[in-house]
Design an enzyme around this catalytic site. Structure first.
Site, PDB file in Angstrom:
ATOM      1  N   ASP A 175      -6.981   4.593  -4.478  1.00 57.90           N
ATOM      2  CA  ASP A 175      -7.644   4.448  -3.176  1.00 57.90           C
ATOM      3  C   ASP A 175      -8.242   5.830  -2.895  1.00 57.90           C
ATOM      4  OD1 ASP A 175      -7.854   2.518  -0.696  1.00 57.90           O
ATOM      5  OD2 ASP A 175      -7.311   4.423   0.177  1.00 57.90           O
ATOM      6  N   ASN A 223     -15.639   6.495  -4.974  1.00 57.57           N
ATOM      7  CA  ASN A 223     -15.670   5.392  -5.928  1.00 57.57           C
ATOM      8  C   ASN A 223     -16.417   4.172  -5.373  1.00 57.57           C
ATOM      9  OD1 ASN A 223     -13.979   2.671  -6.608  1.00 57.57           O
ATOM     10  ND2 ASN A 223     -14.399   3.889  -8.423  1.00 57.57           N
ATOM     11  N   SER A 256      -8.447  -5.625 -10.323  1.00 51.20           N
ATOM     12  CA  SER A 256      -7.122  -5.114 -10.706  1.00 51.20           C
ATOM     13  C   SER A 256      -6.255  -6.271 -11.216  1.00 51.20           C
ATOM     14  CB  SER A 256      -6.427  -4.476  -9.504  1.00 51.20           C
ATOM     15  OG  SER A 256      -6.812  -3.131  -9.361  1.00 51.20           O
ATOM     16  N   THR A 294     -15.130  -2.528  -6.680  1.00 50.68           N
ATOM     17  CA  THR A 294     -15.154  -2.640  -5.217  1.00 50.68           C
ATOM     18  C   THR A 294     -16.593  -2.521  -4.700  1.00 50.68           C
ATOM     19  OG1 THR A 294     -12.982  -1.606  -5.221  1.00 50.68           O
ATOM     20  CG2 THR A 294     -14.059  -1.820  -3.098  1.00 50.68           C
ATOM     21  N   LYS A 323       0.860  -1.189   0.000  1.00 49.08           N
ATOM     22  CA  LYS A 323       0.000   0.000   0.000  1.00 49.08           C
ATOM     23  C   LYS A 323       0.889   1.230   0.000  1.00 49.08           C
ATOM     24  CE  LYS A 323      -4.377   1.220   0.231  1.00 49.08           C
ATOM     25  NZ  LYS A 323      -5.574   0.597  -0.334  1.00 49.08           N
TER      26      LYS A 323
END
Ligand code: NDP
Length: 469
Positions: free
Chosen positions: A190, A265, A401, A234, A150
């Protein structure tokens, strides 16, 4: 030389002798946790994420103490690499600004590091470590060959011009590019990093490296290597997981009322899919408050305000009748059968969980990462609310992804229907393995334990197979 060989043999021998030796599980886990606190001071979100996983691992260690050997858990809690860097850029007034960039490459035992980039003023090393740690188990649960990582920055994109965003992204990538690659580490978006930012980041990567290595980032535009369904993945995936969880209780999503926090999102596409499946989304939010819309969300208007105009949810309330905007209000006070927290970490606390329970909420699935506090999760357990943790419920984003990476590797692009079907199947499998593992460890319906253990075992077995590295 001799003594080195000798001590190596002794070490190997001691591993063999200790293998499978019964351990005092509570004591061992407490020691792990104390060590985490000591070595990672001032990182409460990371402590919280580790504490939850360690709690679940007690069930594993009671059955098989091999997992307490070889420093396995200590290694898993220590990132393989943590990169922190300066990001200087020039604002529209000609002033030099300096932000801090991060990339935590946590675990690559299953594949290249994979995980998003977050641009938000609250970002610090502890936040990135908690997200990277969660990502290891989430990515493992998808069944796809991706490790966990991350990154991000304390840069605040809010109120910045397009030129400022571009300047920042170019500076950020100028350093990050030396640490990533399609077989090394593949970042995505993100909070605060959407299609626009991925575009600027990819452009700078391509410029510096002089090649179109489109597998280096995911969430790309559709005409330069992106995948259909990645934008929706997501939010859609979270709703697919919720459907599975409800079906296990003989319930359906249609004709239920749903709360979705956030309006970014994840939230927008959770709202879209929930309404497509017949539910009514009665509230959504941003950091300034929430909108109560008992008759459901007008999706066209929401897309226009959030995705085209980059506006606020209060603008939505102004533009339409029969909805209320509650400035700084608590969205969890709205009555609904299903709640999908899709904004940010620790947004739903114990008090709000009690309100949800009193109002008859039966299902909670985390679209965001760790949005529910440990106190909230305890309330859900006591009040028999079915709860899906983010590492299972929001795994659809990273899974898609990985599908984007597959398409890039084969220079192909799949249809929306085919990719959505793959996502649907992946989420079904994530649910199955989570539920089955919870049952195997005599915790039926405990999806926190199920997800943590299933995610952990695959990573742990691979680490054992690959030796002490
Ligand atoms: P976005 O930046 O698109 O949206 C974030 C939303 O959350 C915004 O509406 C924002 O409101 C709101 N928000 C942020 N902080 C707060 C706060 N303190 N209180 C209330 N609302 C807040 O991010 P994403 O939708 O991409 O991400 C949302 C969550 O989902 C994060 O936890 C992320 O880690 C997780 N996630 C995202 C994935 C993805 O594919 N994008 C994949 C898996 C998980 P405002 O504009 O006012 O700040």
């Amino acid at each position: 030389m001799h003594s080195l060989n000798n001590s190596t043999t002794q070490q190997q021998l001691s591993f063999v002798l200790r293998k499978g030796t019964p351990v005092n599980v509570d004591q061992t886990v407490k020691e792990y946790y104390d060590q985490i606190l000591q070595r990672n001071a001032g990182e409460p979100e990371f402590h919280q994420a580790v504490a939850e996983v360690l709690q679940s691992l007690k069930y594993v260690l009671r059955k098989d103490s091999t997992y307490a050997e070889y420093g396995l858990i200590e290694r898993m809690c220590e990132p393989e690499r943590q990169i922190i860097f300066r990001v200087p850029w020039i604002d529209d007034q000609g002033q030099v600004r300096v932000n801090r960039g991060f990339r935590v490459q946590f675990n690559s035992v299953l594949g290249p590091y994979k995980g998003g980039l977050r641009f938000h003023p609250s970002v610090n090393l502890g936040i990135i470590k908690f997200l990277g740690f969660e990502q290891i188990f989430k990515n493992s649960l998808t069944g796809l060959p991706i490790g966990g990582g991350k990154g991000g920055s304390d840069f605040d994109p809010k109120g910045k011009s397009d030129r400022e965003i571009m300047a920042f992204c170019q500076s950020f990538m100028t350093e990050l590019q030396r640490h990533i690659g399609d077989k090394v580490d593949v970042p995505a978006g993100d909070i605060g990093v959407g299609a626009r930012e991925i575009g600027y980041l990819f452009g700078q990567y391509r410029r510096i490296n002089g090649r179109h290595e489109n597998g280096v980032l995911t969430g790309k535009g559709l005409n330069w290597g992106g995948s259909l369904v990645r934008r929706e993945a997501t939010g859609y995936g979270c709703v697919y997981f919720t459907q599975e969880m409800m079906a296990a209780e003989g319930k359906r999503l249609d004709d239920t009322r749903v709360i979705v926090s956030g309006s970014g999102n994840v939230a927008i596409y959770a709202i879209e899919k929930a309404q497509e499946l017949g539910a009514t989304v009665v509230a959504f939010s941003d950091s300034s408050g929430y909108v109560y819309c008992p008759e459901g969300v007008n999706l066209e208007l929401l897309h226009e305000i959030k995705e085209v105009k980059r506006g606020r949810v209060s603008d939505y309330a102004k533009a339409i009748d029969h909805v209320e905007f509650h400035e700084n209000g608590n969205i969890w006070e709205v009555e609904a059968e299903v709640a999908l927290p899709c904004a940010t970490q620790n947004e739903l606390d114990g008090e709000s969980a009690k309100i949800l329970a009193d109002n008859g909420c039966e299902f909670v699935a985390e679209g965001a990462n760790m949005p529910c506090t440990p106190e909230a999760i305890e309330v859900f357990r006591k009040r028999k609310i079915h709860f899906a943790p983010g590492k299972a419920a929001n795994a659809g984003g990273v899974a898609t992804s990985a599908l984007e990476m597959q398409q890039n590797a084969s220079r192909d692009s799949w249809s929306f229907e085919y990719t959505d079907k793959r996502l649907r199947n992946i989420m079904r499998n994530v649910f199955k393995v989570t539920a089955r593992t919870a049952e195997e460890f005599e915790q039926p319906g405990n999806y926190v334990a199920g997800a943590n253990i299933a995610g952990f075992r695959k990573v742990a077995d691979a680490m054992l197979a690959q030796g002490v590295i």
